[in-house]
Write an enzyme that holds these catalytic residues in place. Structure first.
Site, short mmCIF file in Angstrom:
data_model
loop_
_atom_site.label_atom_id
_atom_site.label_comp_id
_atom_site.label_asym_id
_atom_site.label_seq_id
_atom_site.Cartn_x
_atom_site.Cartn_y
_atom_site.Cartn_z
N GLU A 11 8.57 2.06 8.04
CA GLU A 11 8.88 3.28 7.31
C GLU A 11 10.25 3.88 7.58
O GLU A 11 10.79 4.59 6.74
CB GLU A 11 7.77 4.32 7.61
CG GLU A 11 6.49 3.91 6.90
CD GLU A 11 5.24 4.54 7.51
OE1 GLU A 11 4.71 5.46 6.91
OE2 GLU A 11 4.79 4.07 8.57
N PRO B 233 13.15 -10.74 13.09
CA PRO B 233 14.25 -10.09 12.37
C PRO B 233 14.21 -10.35 10.86
O PRO B 233 14.71 -9.53 10.10
CB PRO B 233 15.50 -10.73 12.99
CG PRO B 233 15.06 -11.29 14.29
CD PRO B 233 13.62 -11.66 14.14
N GLN C 240 11.65 -5.39 5.61
CA GLN C 240 11.05 -4.06 5.56
C GLN C 240 12.09 -2.99 5.29
O GLN C 240 11.89 -2.09 4.49
CB GLN C 240 10.37 -3.74 6.91
CG GLN C 240 9.02 -4.40 7.07
CD GLN C 240 8.07 -3.93 6.01
OE1 GLN C 240 7.72 -2.77 5.94
NE2 GLN C 240 7.68 -4.83 5.14
N GLY D 173 0.81 -1.22 0.00
CA GLY D 173 0.00 0.00 0.00
C GLY D 173 0.84 1.26 0.00
O GLY D 173 0.58 2.18 -0.75
N ARG E 259 12.82 -3.78 20.46
CA ARG E 259 13.01 -5.21 20.25
C ARG E 259 12.41 -5.62 18.92
O ARG E 259 11.30 -5.22 18.57
CB ARG E 259 12.32 -5.99 21.37
CG ARG E 259 12.18 -7.46 21.08
CD ARG E 259 12.63 -8.31 22.24
NE ARG E 259 14.02 -8.05 22.57
CZ ARG E 259 14.51 -8.04 23.82
NH1 ARG E 259 13.73 -8.27 24.82
NH2 ARG E 259 15.78 -7.79 24.03
MO1 MOS Z 1 2.24 4.41 5.88
S1 MOS Z 1 2.39 6.04 4.58
O1 MOS Z 1 1.62 5.14 7.29
O2 MOS Z 1 1.16 3.44 4.99
#
Ligand code: MOS
Length: 751
Positions: free
Chosen positions: A717, A644, A650, A248, A640
């Site tokens: 993020e 992993p 990510q 998304g 934590r």
């Molecule tokens: Mo993220 S931009 O909070 O999906």
């Protein structure tokens, strides 16, 4: 404190492959648009081909007569679609508030003006193409020069009224004026468009006044609430289902107008309707990161102490909505500086409504402030890491609170060692390898850490399995697997006997998959639910006639490894919970649990954030103007790490996206038509696997108990934050060119 991977057998901190992986690669995972229903119709929207003006005539006659066409819907015949409004907390959020077809005005290219509905997708597409619109056309304003419009000191945004002066301490202007060393630069991040592989779409079906929606949503409960408002229904009449999401990046956080169109079409025609938008529409009508122009002014002493920091930024927004790209999010707490001022403005353009895109605000914000810091270091002839060490704050100076857990300097230390930063020679073009010029750069990262409220339930069942349910979503990040790990941690039941159910408004209310907050948010809810399920099991065991536990008191019993036992006897004499349930003729016991939110806490005790840094090497071949990112070391301090494997994945994904942000991505609006003209995957160039260098991701793994009992924060993020600044610094180091408008283009480097 909870046991972790240091404890043998604990699933927390164990590299755990994602449960959904095999389902996805074998095609068994059902995405929203994979749902089919008997008699289902297909809808294709008609897009405005101007960006500013009015529809004067809409000719649908030819389209209506085409084979298989059931209806061509437009303002005159779609029926009532109400507006929605913000509610308390995280409710009623949308970035495009105007209901589709609400008037004849066109405010951006690709705005939906009609909807063709037919028996097949092909017929609907042909009919949509046959709709003719006549316009009173005005010149669109898609200018890339951003000057803040005249707005009051407090402005509406997607969430809540916000003060344009975001943060202030001391007197930044005065301190800047008298600072011995000054830097004053402007940095631009262009419009960027999220391109998840899965296109957005809706399958809508009505059963009387009950509405069911299959949608790739990052927040099913918000979508439920918005649709209930738009169609005048009680919330409980709307069910939203999102089993799998093909990513998304923020574009699927809040509802978009195509969803309401599908619902209205299904209502009108009395059949389920599927509407999947095209890749082109993904660039027009489901949000993007807005263009942001940021002026950063730094004042410092000759030995590198910051005395003043000012950040003034402007983002463009759509004609009707109020999106604020919060570039000042991380600025107030990142460095120690007595005088600081962060303020923003916006300016309206004929563009589709912007929205959150991975790391909204902090990502473009840190690109600017971290770039400025790198430039200041060069000006002062101080190593850029050293400059950050010199200005590391002891507390969050913007709110006067201690950080719950901040290990940013250790990130730099560990990352620098892994990267070999001490070998850097600062002169431009001074480092070579195998005939290539090397450029090394660095950038710091921060991202919010908090909890959203969350409910969860855990069931223990008579076949020895456990079911965990929470109405949050897995957007490809590993949420299914994380919840299984959490339930396994509490019950001792192995992962392959745990079923996780997500993505459905019929489940306990879960958080949006946004802000990288899901993992941190759900820990207390799942743990409490498991504890309550075990407590129910204990009561059952003590009250079942003939039970071995009939004479026990609650606190004499314990539960471990899936077995109930008398503490004095030890777990070896325990009874599996399946046997306890069978003896009582029960299929299951359920426990419910709740996490209180901390996001937006009016009286926090700590400043809670995640931190990190990136070291980037670029290689430069001036003879053929070839620039590549050669290797990356990223160190993240995100509490934590529950998994992993998923966590690293990510951050690797963020780094690849960061390479695209720094070197490739930009959405370009045609000044004549106002259309985003590179609205396809051939012309909107992103970094892909082939662009990915060796990426070394390292987690510090310091638990942050201000977030939850595991000390786990989220990690979706942060990997993108500060990355572009590290790349542009490396580009300067290699080429001598300072690029302050992303992306870095070859022509920028040709001198
Ligand atoms: Mo993220 S931009 O909070 O999906």
């Amino acid at each position: 404190m909870e046991p972790t991977s240091d404890t043998p057998g604990s699933p927390i901190g164990r590299r755990t492959p994602r449960w959904d992986g095999p389902l996805k690669v074998t095609g068994k995972a059902q995405y929203a648009s994979d749902f089919h229903f008997p008699g289902m119709l297909y809808a294709v929207p008609v897009e405005a081909t101007i960006a500013n003006g009015r529809i004067t005539k809409l000719d649908t006659a030819a389209a209506e007569k085409m084979p298989g066409v059931r209806a061509v819907l437009h303002r005159g015949n779609i029926g009532k679609i109400f507006r929605s409004t913000l509610g308390a907390g995280f409710e009623g959020i949308v970035d495009e508030r105007r209901p589709p077809f609400a008037d004849d005005d066109i405010r951006y290219y690709g705005q939906y003006i009609a909807l063709a509905v037919a028996d097949t997708f092909e017929s609907a597409k042909a009919a949509a193409d046959a709709v003719r619109a006549t316009y009173d056309k005005q010149k669109p304003n898609v200018s890339t020069e951003l000057v803040a419009d005249d707005e009051p000191d407090e402005v509406p945004t997607t969430f809540a009224p916000t003060k344009r002066l975001q943060s202030e301490r001391g007197n930044a202007e005065k301190a800047f004026a008298s600072a011995p060393v000054k830097l004053d630069q402007t940095y631009v991040v262009p419009a960027e468009t999220h391109n998840p592989i899965e296109l957005q779409g809706t399958v809508a079906s009505w059963d009387g006044s009950m509405l069911t929606i299959y949608e790739e949503s990052q927040g099913v409960f918000n979508l439920q609430g918005v649709l209930a408002q738009m169609f005048g229904l009680p919330k409980e009449n709307v069910r939203v289902i999102t089993k799998f999401v093909g990513s998304g990046f923020g574009s699927k956080l809040w509802p978009w107008t195509h969803c309401a169109l599908a619902v209205a079409a299904a209502r009108q025609l009395g059949k389920p309707v599927k509407l999947v938008i095209s890749r082109r529409m993904m660039f027009q009508s489901v949000g993007h990161r807005p263009r942001v122009q940021q002026r950063v002014r730094l004042g410092a002493t000759p030995d590198g102490q910051l005395v003043s920091l000012q950040q003034d930024y402007v983002n463009d927004q759509a004609m009707l909505d109020s999106y604020h790209e919060d570039c000042g999010e991380a600025t107030p707490f990142m460095y120690s500086v007595p005088n600081l001022r962060v303020a923003f403005g916006r300016t309206r353009r004929n563009i589709g409504p912007p929205t959150a895109m991975r790391g909204p605000g902090a990502v473009p914000g840190l690109y600017a402030t971290e770039s400025a810091l790198n430039e200041l270091a060069a000006q002062l002839k101080i190593d850029p890491v050293r400059l950050r060490v010199l200005n590391e704050p002891k507390i969050d100076e913007s709110v006067g609170l201690p950080f719950s857990s901040r290990h940013l300097l250790e990130c730099y230390q560990v990352g620098g060692e892994k990267f070999g930063w001490s070998k850097r020679t600062p002169e431009v073009g001074s480092m070579k390898r195998d005939g290539l010029t090397l450029g090394w750069g660095v950038g710091g990262a921060a991202w919010i850490a908090a909890r959203f409220p969350a409910d969860a339930s855990v069931q223990l069942r008579d076949d020895g399995t456990v079911r965990v349910a929470c109405g949050t979503q897995d957007i490809g990040t590993g949420t299914y697997t994380i919840l299984a790990q959490l339930a396994s941690q509490k019950t001792g039941v192995p992962l392959d006997k745990i079923e996780v159910v997500l993505g459905d408004t019929s489940l306990p209310v879960g958080p949006i998959s946004g802000g990288s907050l899901v993992t941190g948010s759900v820990v207390p809810a799942v743990f409490a639910a498991a504890d309550n399920a075990i407590a129910s099991l204990r009561s059952v065991a003590m009250t079942t006639p003939g039970s071995a536990f009939a004479k026990s008191k609650p606190d004499e019993l314990a539960f471990e490894g899936g077995r109930l036992f008398v503490k004095a006897d030890g777990p070896a004499k325990g009874v599996p919970f399946a046997s306890v349930l069978s003896a009582a003729h029960l299929r299951l016991v359920t426990g419910n649990g709740k996490s209180e939110g901390t996001f937006g806490d009016p009286a926090p005790k700590f400043s809670t954030h995640s931190f990190g840094c990136h070291f980037v090497e670029v290689t430069w071949q001036p003879e053929i103007a070839r620039l590549r990112v050669g290797r990356v070391v990223t160190v993240i301090d995100a509490g934590r790490i529950v998994n992993p494997l998923a966590g690293r994945n990510q951050v690797e994904g963020s780094v690849v996206m960061g390479i695209g942000m720094a070197l490739l991505e930009h959405t370009t609006y045609d000044p004549q038509s106002g259309a985003p003209i590179n609205s396809n995957l051939a012309d909107y160039v992103m970094a892909v696997n082939a662009d990915a260098p060796p990426i070394d991701v390292h987690f510090l793994d310091y638990p942050d108990y201000a977030i939850n009992v595991l000390g786990a924060r989220g990690i979706g993020e942060i990997g993108l934050a500060g990355f572009a600044a590290a790349v542009t610094e490396a580009v300067h180091h290699a080429t001598g060119v300072r690029v302050r408008e992303l992306p870095v283009k070859i022509e920028d480097l040709l001198g």
